[in-house]
Design an enzyme around this catalytic site. Structure first.
Site, PDB file in Angstrom:
ATOM      1  CG  HIS A 101      58.212  22.143 -36.432  1.00  0.00           C
ATOM      2  ND1 HIS A 101      58.445  22.506 -35.120  1.00  0.00           N
ATOM      3  CD2 HIS A 101      59.440  22.140 -37.028  1.00  0.00           C
ATOM      4  CE1 HIS A 101      59.748  22.726 -34.941  1.00  0.00           C
ATOM      5  NE2 HIS A 101      60.369  22.501 -36.070  1.00  0.00           N
TER       6      HIS A 101
ATOM      7  N   GLY B 222      62.937  22.611 -31.662  1.00  0.00           N
ATOM      8  CA  GLY B 222      63.628  22.714 -32.939  1.00  0.00           C
ATOM      9  C   GLY B 222      64.890  23.546 -32.864  1.00  0.00           C
TER      10      GLY B 222
ATOM     11  NE  ARG C 162      62.107  28.476 -32.648  1.00  0.00           N
ATOM     12  CZ  ARG C 162      62.649  27.494 -33.372  1.00  0.00           C
ATOM     13  NH1 ARG C 162      62.030  26.321 -33.503  1.00  0.00           N
ATOM     14  NH2 ARG C 162      63.811  27.666 -33.971  1.00  0.00           N
TER      15      ARG C 162
ATOM     16  CB  VAL D 120      69.268  16.465 -32.639  1.00  0.00           C
ATOM     17  CG1 VAL D 120      69.245  15.388 -33.714  1.00  0.00           C
ATOM     18  CG2 VAL D 120      68.277  17.568 -32.988  1.00  0.00           C
TER      19      VAL D 120
ATOM     20  CD  GLU E 174      63.405  26.176 -39.943  1.00  0.00           C
ATOM     21  OE1 GLU E 174      64.616  26.276 -39.624  1.00  0.00           O
ATOM     22  OE2 GLU E 174      62.735  25.151 -39.713  1.00  0.00           O
TER      23      GLU E 174
ATOM     24  CG  ASN F 151      60.186  19.693 -33.428  1.00  0.00           C
ATOM     25  OD1 ASN F 151      59.140  19.412 -32.840  1.00  0.00           O
ATOM     26  ND2 ASN F 151      61.231  20.190 -32.810  1.00  0.00           N
TER      27      ASN F 151
ATOM     28  CB  CYS G 129      62.676  19.786 -38.045  1.00  0.00           C
ATOM     29  SG  CYS G 129      62.991  21.488 -37.552  1.00  0.00           S
TER      30      CYS G 129
ATOM     31  CE  LYS H 200      68.723  25.727 -42.180  1.00  0.00           C
ATOM     32  NZ  LYS H 200      68.708  25.554 -40.727  1.00  0.00           N
TER      33      LYS H 200
ATOM     34  NE  ARG I 213      69.461  19.476 -43.635  1.00  0.00           N
ATOM     35  CZ  ARG I 213      69.000  20.271 -42.683  1.00  0.00           C
ATOM     36  NH1 ARG I 213      68.594  21.500 -42.970  1.00  0.00           N
ATOM     37  NH2 ARG I 213      68.937  19.847 -41.436  1.00  0.00           N
TER      38      ARG I 213
END
Lengths: 359, 359, 359, 359
Positions: B250, B188, B243, B23, B210, B335, B157, B213, B118
């Site tokens: 994505h 990702g 995945r 990233v 995930e 992503n 993402c 989230k 977040r």
């Protein structure tokens, strides 16, 4: 079982229609050393007829063409050319409608993979462990169609995998709502099938007709026989189907809502305890466990789990609470074995064992 | 805008924390020739500090390290070593908590990709086109924490991609129930990330943390600012995350239930007409269309659609009736760009444009 | 150049034959906004003729069909149906022989990708930077065949990539022996091309006719024009060709033996200094560097380097001593761009620039 | 054989060092039901020692951890912690040097996969079918090093596959020149090994140290024992090594030059007739055919042929004339089985059968 057992001293002669394609090849593998059936004939399109099998087919497995099949001459998909009483059909839907009917009319029992007759009222759509009893529809079929033979269908590959995971839960708890999202292997599209330029490093979120098949065929198989027809299960079901760059094995994410409160532990237990219809137990290719539960966090996975139970076991994992419905989970099965050729062969074994095959 | 416009004659100096990872590299690409920001510093772990960037990072793109970054010396992720007032954080969650707080305490504005803050009540979780107004939480954040600086987060993402497709529909119709199933690219997971032995020809139906989230961050972003906090959207949401062997992009299957009757055509129209918050329009990296609708039967696909709008456009397709809820569809986005580095940069542009960056 | 320059004020009308296939699509991309050429017509098989291009073609790129081509009606591959004087042929070898000759007979200049005429004595097989002078064969071609038009061919994709890396070395040092082993992308087989079941997670060590093409076409292009024919280069060359699960980009391992002692440093320098035939410089799609040398230990790689120079640059790396011959190295280029459509377009630019196109 | 046969009534206790990695897991699979060996101990790094195997290892196969190994407690890689007299080493080269020597010094026989001792003069580098006689070096080894135990090595995975195809030809015709280009599976790099971001849809034309290993180890194995050392084969050999997105199976293209005129038919016949050293025949895991020849035009292929002979057979195909040397061909073998764990186990069987294991 005594009569059929003695009948088996000499194996029953069977044929494969559409023997050169991907599913046809899978039939050949499963019938090559079958204790009850003898693969007597391989049939395919006019283009292939008359040629040795090894020339007519592009063999796509990791193995070699078994036994003496390589040199066997391919015959036409015609009841005059095929002599076996029991035929396994790996035909494409574009021709299966006419050809399978012709064989049934000629007195043959057709174990069909094609979609053409699956949803007909008088055609049993069978997974032996789930709804062996639906074979009773054959009486209606013979009466209505006047066929001396019969057509018995198995469902679409992704539907079979899903239904094996669902049947134990629907039997015990009653499923009311169902969300399905699949990630399907390229072998499900046959050969040559999916072009590599379309799928390498890619996902294709569309498989023609697949969602409709899952949404209808699953309800028929989970439904209840009522005299001369099936009352489909009253489940609200929606499916998303996707193609992924995997060779074999369909992975299916599902969220399930039940009529009563059901916990992930209930689901796990129900799956672990389920043995399926007793009429299916002990058949030659029936797996010891039609459904296995894994507790590993990141399983099932197609490359690692598709071959369980010789390709006949569906693996279920990630059983957990669903924040909207009740429980979510992942199911996985081998699309070519449990989802196609192996399904038909198991249906034939069920019929043989119960004296439902001709003569 | 007059003041910020003049400020832009000289570009604002910014830094990237965690600049060597996947990233971090995406940040460098997006900031290399940015009209408003000048990438002044690249910061990474102690192990990398002091080394030229090209040595410290294993550059994994198809391009070369842009501009003069290759020779730039990496500094430590420490407010004493970094001088820029605005920092983009590509830090791993294991260190982001402390480091990002240290920067905010030191008066810096942190645009964070990490998950740590977040879901904190006073931290805005922002997609400019969707909920620019949530930036008002920064006042509360400064008051409660006493930080002269600030932390602004972007979501996970897959959540960002999903929310961009959902926001136009939630704004117009009110979503009540939502089923999500993702197929996520290996990028990702960062670099080295997913071992090839795990994912070649395979699907892994599990990504740690995930699903939670998606199920929480989406509701915060689609929620309503009420004074000093966000009232999360009242949507029942469940997610399955997987995945797949895809490099970038994505793919997300969704079934949606609304409070009133909504047809696939309504959904298509709402998506096509949506332009997003006007405060986001015209920002340097904002795409002309944050959401695009495709009518091709088998799209969107990650390899073919992830780069639309320079990686900032989410493509939606297969809008069709859902037999259980109301409508189902497929959304796809990049992503690493829209879902990570591009998201933070767009947030910074939004703040710059609205005079919310320091000085 | 004054005349052609003025001619360019209005762009020259050109057509693509075989416009619906993978290479045809690549032509459309490269001609869509060409400064000198206007893509006036798209031609394909009888089956496609009369239909809008977007319907006739299954567009397989990551982009959309450029400009107004989507709605353009496809015409037949017939000199009566196509009016342009210059045609680019992406035809399959099974039809290219007749069709290309018909066009040349009808006075058109054919830039051909097909293998049919490549090795004919009077057909120039050209890479502008390498052997622009071979175009002089066109006089012989016209004289011998009596065609008012002409056929100019480009080589097979893997051969072009190899020859771009070899030409600088053969020019300077004289290659005597050459071992080649390729790993070729699936796009080289067109669409639908390689079935995914054959190549996912696999290598196929065979591409029909490919080794022979490399072993002959390379010698013709590295050969010397002697009046009315080419004296092929006197290099002993052997090739192994393999298909790998890569989308675009052919990777080529080579061991080279020279007539004199040549070191890896000599090779690196020769490649870095090489600019190719000056007649090719400055052409619209000619890359700044036809050959680039990378010093990274694990490059070139197809996914990371195929797009260099807009797909027209060949990247060479891993230049090192060969224990048997002199030097070994790895070359990589984009098979669809430099190896096919881009090659033909560059040939046409070379001819335009030198006043060799009609009228 | 009488003594060893009686010894086998109770199987010999053996241990695996480095048991948690990819090769360590392969050892466990091959030793789980071995008729002569009992897997008594699994040893790994300090970090793993003391933990149950199933916790310490991330099992990466398609199967489950065999037998009771899952619950077995891992011990340290230390001769004090391991009691077995025979140990199989799957250790990384960074630690294998010290650890293997410590075991040999402590009187244990080490069957090593590591590269550390392979090229030492007094260490036999053995493929039973090829150079069983090289085990005679152990006397020299004991004398020179004073070890009561011993180290026997097997070669690098790609080298073993190549040498099995070369040995029959070198024995019969004498190879003088050899060009090798490999396409190697990701499992050759262990686990986690190659990051998916590096290899999905890509080729990496570099494997650290691999070319040197092929160029030296092959000559030692094809060499001749001369008293206390090996005279390496006098073959000029050059290798190009590449990583491709394949799970298991190394594919190797080779061009061969012989001392005399040898045709493709000669080569085919030599390969088909070869049975290898008779001392290797009939060992428990020795395949019926160490080398098999395929005449299919596009074989061998890793996904389809790697498992032949239970992973112990090397398949050779595409035997054809080489325009520069004499003959070219493609060889393929399972890198983890024949190229690593299976190689060591076969070496141990050879030693057991010949009374060369302790006690």
């Amino acid at each position: 079982m005594t009569t059929t057992a003695s009948a088996r001293r000499t194996r029953r002669r069977v044929a494969v229609l559409g023997a050169t394609g991907a599913v046809g090849q899978a039939f050949i593998r499963r019938l090559a050393n079958h204790p009850w059936f003898e693969l007597a004939e391989v049939a395919a399109s006019e283009r292939s007829a008359g040629r040795p099998y090894a020339e007519a087919a592009r063999w796509i497995g990791t193995d070699r063409i078994p036994g003496d099949i390589a040199g066997r001459r391919v015959v036409a998909c015609d009841p005059d050319a095929v002599t076996a009483d029991v035929v396994f059909s790996a035909l494409d839907a574009s021709v299966a409608g006419d050809v399978e009917a012709a064989f049934a009319r000629a007195g043959r029992t057709v174990l069909s993979n094609a979609r053409n007759y699956r949803m007909d009222d008088d055609v049993p759509l069978v997974i032996p462990e789930v709804n062996a009893g639906h074979l009773a529809l054959l009486e209606t079929q013979r009466r209505k169609r006047g066929w001396p033979g019969a057509i018995v269908a198995n469902a679409n590959c992704s539907t079979i995998v899903a239904v094996l995971a669902l049947a134990p839960l629907h039997e015990r708890f009653g499923i009311e709502r169902l969300f399905i999202s699949t990630m399907q292997a390229v072998s499900g599209a046959g050969y040559p099938g999916v072009p590599s330029l379309d799928i390498l490093g890619n996902v294709v979120p569309y498989i023609s007709g697949e969602e409709e098949k899952i949404e209808t065929e699953s309800l028929k198989m989970l439904g209840r026989l009522d005299g001369d027809h099936i009352v489909p299960a009253a489940i609200g079901v929606t499916a998303h189907t996707n193609r992924v760059p995997v060779e074999h094995g369909h992975t299916i994410c599902m969220s399930l809502g039940f009529g009563s409160r059901v916990s992930p532990d209930d689901v796990r237990r129900a799956l672990e305890e389920w043995q399926g219809d007793e009429r299916a137990r002990g058949l030659p290719t029936a797996p010891a466990h039609p459904v296995e539960v894994t507790s590993e966090a990141d399983r099932p996975q197609p490359r690692r789990d598709a071959d369980r139970g010789n390709g006949m076991t569906v693996t279920v994992g990630r059983i957990r609470r669903d924040p909207v419905l009740d429980v979510k989970l992942v199911a996985l099965g081998h699309n070519i074995v449990r989802g196609a050729a192996g399904a038909s062969v198991l249906n034939a074994e069920l019929m043989e064992h119960n004296g439902m095959l001709p003569g």
